[in-house]
Design a protein around this motif. Structure first.
Motif, PDB file in Angstrom:
ATOM      1  N   GLN A   9      -5.514  -9.010   1.988  1.00  0.00           N
ATOM      2  CA  GLN A   9      -4.559  -9.212   0.896  1.00  0.00           C
ATOM      3  C   GLN A   9      -3.735  -7.945   0.735  1.00  0.00           C
ATOM      4  O   GLN A   9      -4.279  -6.842   0.657  1.00  0.00           O
ATOM      5  CB  GLN A   9      -5.261  -9.543  -0.424  1.00  0.00           C
ATOM      6  N   CYS A  10      -2.422  -8.110   0.651  1.00  0.00           N
ATOM      7  CA  CYS A  10      -1.508  -6.979   0.496  1.00  0.00           C
ATOM      8  C   CYS A  10      -1.630  -6.420  -0.916  1.00  0.00           C
ATOM      9  O   CYS A  10      -1.758  -7.161  -1.895  1.00  0.00           O
ATOM     10  CB  CYS A  10      -0.069  -7.408   0.770  1.00  0.00           C
ATOM     11  N   ILE A  11      -1.559  -5.106  -1.019  1.00  0.00           N
ATOM     12  CA  ILE A  11      -1.657  -4.443  -2.320  1.00  0.00           C
ATOM     13  C   ILE A  11      -0.383  -4.651  -3.133  1.00  0.00           C
ATOM     14  O   ILE A  11      -0.433  -4.846  -4.341  1.00  0.00           O
ATOM     15  CB  ILE A  11      -1.921  -2.936  -2.124  1.00  0.00           C
ATOM     16  N   GLN A  12       0.768  -4.648  -2.457  1.00  0.00           N
ATOM     17  CA  GLN A  12       2.044  -4.711  -3.165  1.00  0.00           C
ATOM     18  C   GLN A  12       2.449  -6.141  -3.525  1.00  0.00           C
ATOM     19  O   GLN A  12       2.714  -6.440  -4.679  1.00  0.00           O
ATOM     20  CB  GLN A  12       3.142  -4.061  -2.326  1.00  0.00           C
ATOM     21  N   CYS A  13       2.511  -7.044  -2.558  1.00  0.00           N
ATOM     22  CA  CYS A  13       3.010  -8.402  -2.825  1.00  0.00           C
ATOM     23  C   CYS A  13       1.893  -9.401  -3.122  1.00  0.00           C
ATOM     24  O   CYS A  13       2.171 -10.548  -3.464  1.00  0.00           O
ATOM     25  CB  CYS A  13       3.875  -8.896  -1.675  1.00  0.00           C
ATOM     26  N   CYS A  29       1.845  -5.004   6.060  1.00  0.00           N
ATOM     27  CA  CYS A  29       2.106  -6.345   5.524  1.00  0.00           C
ATOM     28  C   CYS A  29       3.305  -6.944   6.258  1.00  0.00           C
ATOM     29  O   CYS A  29       4.323  -6.287   6.456  1.00  0.00           O
ATOM     30  CB  CYS A  29       2.382  -6.267   4.036  1.00  0.00           C
ATOM     31  N   LYS A  30       3.190  -8.205   6.631  1.00  0.00           N
ATOM     32  CA  LYS A  30       4.256  -8.881   7.370  1.00  0.00           C
ATOM     33  C   LYS A  30       5.376  -9.362   6.445  1.00  0.00           C
ATOM     34  O   LYS A  30       6.460  -9.703   6.899  1.00  0.00           O
ATOM     35  CB  LYS A  30       3.682 -10.053   8.158  1.00  0.00           C
ATOM     36  N   ILE A  31       5.118  -9.386   5.145  1.00  0.00           N
ATOM     37  CA  ILE A  31       6.119  -9.881   4.188  1.00  0.00           C
ATOM     38  C   ILE A  31       6.940  -8.729   3.602  1.00  0.00           C
ATOM     39  O   ILE A  31       8.161  -8.738   3.651  1.00  0.00           O
ATOM     40  CB  ILE A  31       5.434 -10.693   3.073  1.00  0.00           C
ATOM     41  N   CYS A  32       6.232  -7.725   3.046  1.00  0.00           N
ATOM     42  CA  CYS A  32       6.947  -6.626   2.384  1.00  0.00           C
ATOM     43  C   CYS A  32       6.979  -5.344   3.215  1.00  0.00           C
ATOM     44  O   CYS A  32       7.527  -4.341   2.757  1.00  0.00           O
ATOM     45  CB  CYS A  32       6.334  -6.355   1.015  1.00  0.00           C
ATOM     46  N   ARG A  33       6.412  -5.349   4.391  1.00  0.00           N
ATOM     47  CA  ARG A  33       6.405  -4.216   5.318  1.00  0.00           C
ATOM     48  C   ARG A  33       5.712  -2.979   4.747  1.00  0.00           C
ATOM     49  O   ARG A  33       6.037  -1.858   5.096  1.00  0.00           O
ATOM     50  CB  ARG A  33       7.820  -3.845   5.739  1.00  0.00           C
ATOM     51  N   GLN A  34       4.774  -3.164   3.833  1.00  0.00           N
ATOM     52  CA  GLN A  34       4.042  -2.066   3.231  1.00  0.00           C
ATOM     53  C   GLN A  34       2.908  -1.643   4.169  1.00  0.00           C
ATOM     54  O   GLN A  34       2.055  -2.447   4.520  1.00  0.00           O
ATOM     55  CB  GLN A  34       3.470  -2.503   1.862  1.00  0.00           C
ATOM     56  N   LYS A  35       2.907  -0.368   4.567  1.00  0.00           N
ATOM     57  CA  LYS A  35       1.807   0.152   5.374  1.00  0.00           C
ATOM     58  C   LYS A  35       0.691   0.558   4.424  1.00  0.00           C
ATOM     59  O   LYS A  35       0.931   1.221   3.420  1.00  0.00           O
ATOM     60  CB  LYS A  35       2.271   1.339   6.209  1.00  0.00           C
ATOM     61  N   GLN A  36      -0.542   0.164   4.763  1.00  0.00           N
ATOM     62  CA  GLN A  36      -1.653   0.408   3.852  1.00  0.00           C
ATOM     63  C   GLN A  36      -2.965   0.507   4.609  1.00  0.00           C
ATOM     64  O   GLN A  36      -3.074   0.060   5.744  1.00  0.00           O
ATOM     65  CB  GLN A  36      -1.713  -0.694   2.798  1.00  0.00           C
ATOM     66  N   ASN A  37      -3.931   1.078   3.942  1.00  0.00           N
ATOM     67  CA  ASN A  37      -5.273   1.184   4.499  1.00  0.00           C
ATOM     68  C   ASN A  37      -6.031  -0.103   4.232  1.00  0.00           C
ATOM     69  O   ASN A  37      -5.764  -0.811   3.256  1.00  0.00           O
ATOM     70  CB  ASN A  37      -6.030   2.356   3.875  1.00  0.00           C
ATOM     71  N   LEU A  38      -7.003  -0.365   5.069  1.00  0.00           N
ATOM     72  CA  LEU A  38      -7.834  -1.544   4.897  1.00  0.00           C
ATOM     73  C   LEU A  38      -8.816  -1.278   3.764  1.00  0.00           C
ATOM     74  O   LEU A  38      -9.654  -0.386   3.845  1.00  0.00           O
ATOM     75  CB  LEU A  38      -8.587  -1.854   6.195  1.00  0.00           C
ATOM     76  N   LEU A  39      -8.681  -1.993   2.660  1.00  0.00           N
ATOM     77  CA  LEU A  39      -9.582  -1.823   1.526  1.00  0.00           C
ATOM     78  C   LEU A  39     -10.678  -2.881   1.524  1.00  0.00           C
ATOM     79  O   LEU A  39     -11.841  -2.578   1.279  1.00  0.00           O
ATOM     80  CB  LEU A  39      -8.799  -1.893   0.205  1.00  0.00           C
ATOM     81  N   LYS A  40     -10.270  -4.118   1.769  1.00  0.00           N
ATOM     82  CA  LYS A  40     -11.242  -5.204   1.694  1.00  0.00           C
ATOM     83  C   LYS A  40     -10.864  -6.277   2.703  1.00  0.00           C
ATOM     84  O   LYS A  40      -9.724  -6.721   2.755  1.00  0.00           O
ATOM     85  CB  LYS A  40     -11.241  -5.786   0.283  1.00  0.00           C
ATOM     86  N   GLU A  41     -11.831  -6.681   3.460  1.00  0.00           N
ATOM     87  CA  GLU A  41     -11.645  -7.768   4.418  1.00  0.00           C
ATOM     88  C   GLU A  41     -12.244  -9.019   3.782  1.00  0.00           C
ATOM     89  O   GLU A  41     -13.423  -9.059   3.459  1.00  0.00           O
ATOM     90  CB  GLU A  41     -12.366  -7.416   5.723  1.00  0.00           C
ATOM     91  N   LEU A  42     -11.444 -10.045   3.587  1.00  0.00           N
ATOM     92  CA  LEU A  42     -11.897 -11.234   2.873  1.00  0.00           C
ATOM     93  C   LEU A  42     -12.607 -12.232   3.777  1.00  0.00           C
ATOM     94  O   LEU A  42     -13.514 -12.951   3.320  1.00  0.00           O
ATOM     95  CB  LEU A  42     -10.707 -11.916   2.188  1.00  0.00           C
TER      96      LEU A  42
END
Length: 167
Positions: A9-13, A29-42
């Protein structure tokens, strides 16, 4: 050997999406292009399983947001109705409506009407000023009463600006 895919799940969108499992714990993120660390794998599984899970999670999230918006709208509508009812109750006993501008505008000054005889030309001019007939010609003054054209040559005119010498 098939690739393992995970649901994130993206943090921003806040959208759920699939991503290929990599050694690095960073993803974009493929939608908002936010680069982020992996916090939780669902969820982790094959491609079709992960896609079905993402569709289900995004559908649930969308329904929750829609319900929240509807609840907020209903609460706001109830508040507006309550305010209108309270205003109606307050306005019902007082039937006198005053103009808001009355506090800021002076009372009209009464001028005593003089009974002096006006010339017919002045009365016609007053009637033209007051009438709302737009088809009527505006200038009724004869040409002889108009101001004559300037007959002095341009050389004799007094210069108003220092730039007149250069024109």
């Amino acid at each position: 050997m098939s690739q393992e895919i995970r649901v994130l799940q993206c943090i921003q969108c806040k959208m759920y999406q699939v991503d290929i499992v990599k050694k690095a714990n960073k993803w974009q993120c493929k939608i908002c292009r936010q680069k982020q660390n992996l916090l939780k794998e669902l969820f982790r599984g094959s491609g079709p399983e992960c896609r079905a899970k993402v569709q289900q999670l995004n559908l649930q999230r969308g329904m929750q947001e829609e319900k929240l918006e509807e609840d907020l709208f209903l609460k706001a509508q109830e508040q507006v109705d309550q305010k209108e009812n309270s205003l109606e109750k307050q306005n019902t006993p007082t039937l006198k409506k005053t103009n808001k501008w009355a506090d800021y505008v002076d009372e009209p000054i009464e001028i005593p009407h003089k009974t002096t005889a006006l010339t017919p030309e002045i009365e016609d001019e007053r009637q033209e000023e007051l009438s709302m007939n737009f088809n009527k010609p505006r200038n009724k003054v004869s040409r002889s009463n108009k101001r004559p054209a300037q007959t002095l040559p341009a050389v004799n005119k007094k210069s108003c600006s220092k730039w007149n010498n250069f024109v």
